[in-house]
Write a protein that holds these residues in place. Structure first.
Motif, short mmCIF file in Angstrom:
data_model
loop_
_atom_site.label_atom_id
_atom_site.label_comp_id
_atom_site.label_asym_id
_atom_site.label_seq_id
_atom_site.Cartn_x
_atom_site.Cartn_y
_atom_site.Cartn_z
N LEU A 1 -58.27 54.24 63.08
CA LEU A 1 -59.26 53.43 63.45
C LEU A 1 -59.65 52.39 62.26
CD1 LEU A 1 -62.11 55.38 64.65
CD2 LEU A 1 -61.02 53.82 66.12
N GLU A 2 -59.39 52.97 61.15
CA GLU A 2 -59.50 51.75 59.97
C GLU A 2 -58.66 50.73 60.08
OE1 GLU A 2 -59.66 54.36 56.45
OE2 GLU A 2 -61.73 54.83 56.76
N GLU A 3 -57.43 51.20 60.42
CA GLU A 3 -56.15 50.20 60.64
C GLU A 3 -56.51 49.19 61.76
OE1 GLU A 3 -52.64 52.62 61.11
OE2 GLU A 3 -52.62 52.92 58.96
N LYS A 4 -56.97 49.62 62.89
CA LYS A 4 -57.44 48.99 64.13
C LYS A 4 -58.62 48.00 63.66
CE LYS A 4 -55.83 51.80 67.69
NZ LYS A 4 -54.43 51.08 67.83
N ALA A 5 -59.46 48.44 62.74
CA ALA A 5 -60.57 47.67 62.48
C ALA A 5 -60.16 46.57 61.49
CB ALA A 5 -61.71 48.37 61.66
N GLN A 6 -59.10 46.79 60.83
CA GLN A 6 -58.67 45.74 59.85
C GLN A 6 -57.96 44.77 60.42
OE1 GLN A 6 -56.05 47.26 56.72
NE2 GLN A 6 -57.14 45.90 55.26
N ASP A 7 -56.89 45.24 61.46
CA ASP A 7 -56.43 44.32 62.33
C ASP A 7 -56.93 43.53 63.22
OD1 ASP A 7 -53.83 45.38 61.15
OD2 ASP A 7 -53.35 46.80 63.14
N TRP A 8 -58.16 43.94 63.61
CA TRP A 8 -58.80 43.25 64.61
C TRP A 8 -60.25 42.41 63.91
CZ3 TRP A 8 -57.53 41.89 69.22
CH2 TRP A 8 -56.80 42.43 70.01
N THR A 9 -59.98 42.68 62.46
CA THR A 9 -61.38 42.38 61.71
C THR A 9 -62.76 42.54 62.47
OG1 THR A 9 -61.47 40.02 63.11
CG2 THR A 9 -59.94 40.12 60.81
N ILE A 10 -62.66 43.79 62.77
CA ILE A 10 -64.13 44.51 63.47
C ILE A 10 -64.32 45.60 62.58
CG2 ILE A 10 -65.04 45.72 65.28
CD1 ILE A 10 -63.00 44.29 67.18
N PRO A 11 -65.93 45.65 62.03
CA PRO A 11 -66.52 46.60 61.19
C PRO A 11 -66.15 47.88 61.62
CG PRO A 11 -67.79 44.99 61.72
CD PRO A 11 -66.95 44.31 62.54
N MET A 12 -65.98 48.88 60.87
CA MET A 12 -65.61 49.97 61.32
C MET A 12 -66.81 50.81 62.05
SD MET A 12 -63.22 52.36 61.06
CE MET A 12 -63.16 54.35 61.23
N TRP A 13 -68.09 50.55 61.72
CA TRP A 13 -69.04 50.97 62.70
C TRP A 13 -69.23 50.56 63.87
CZ3 TRP A 13 -72.43 47.44 64.63
CH2 TRP A 13 -72.37 46.27 64.02
N ALA B 1 -67.52 37.89 68.46
CA ALA B 1 -67.35 36.62 68.33
C ALA B 1 -67.04 36.16 66.98
CB ALA B 1 -68.46 35.60 68.50
N GLU B 2 -67.64 36.68 65.83
CA GLU B 2 -66.96 36.54 64.33
C GLU B 2 -65.85 37.17 64.10
OE1 GLU B 2 -67.14 35.37 60.64
OE2 GLU B 2 -68.81 34.83 62.01
N ALA B 3 -65.43 38.20 64.81
CA ALA B 3 -64.15 39.04 64.48
C ALA B 3 -62.87 37.76 65.12
CB ALA B 3 -64.12 40.26 65.23
N ALA B 4 -63.42 37.30 66.19
CA ALA B 4 -62.28 36.45 66.86
C ALA B 4 -62.19 35.19 65.89
CB ALA B 4 -62.93 35.98 68.29
#
Length: 61
Positions: A14-26, A49-52
């Motif tokens: 999940l942490e890797e996916k959060a980092q890849d997608w620039t989405i907060p872990m929470w 939107a911010e992650a995108a």
């Protein structure tokens, strides 16, 4: 989550996916535990939107 038909990811995944997608872990954790994930995502559109935007800027650099 144990009865979920969807794959359950480890915290590291999940942490890797959060980092890849620039989405907060929470956000990912909330999305996974939300009774209605689509509604949760709609309620947090600003996060998506911010992650995108960050991913876009990462691509153009």
């Amino acid at each position: 989550m144990q009865d979920s038909p969807y794959p359950v990811h480890s915290t590291v995944e999940l942490e890797e996916k959060a980092q890849d997608w620039t989405i907060p872990m929470w956000f990912l954790e909330g999305l996974m535990t939300a009774p209605i994930p689509r509604q949760y995502a709609q309620e947090h559109q600003e996060v998506l939107a911010e992650a995108a935007n960050v991913r876009f800027l990462r691509q153009v650099r």
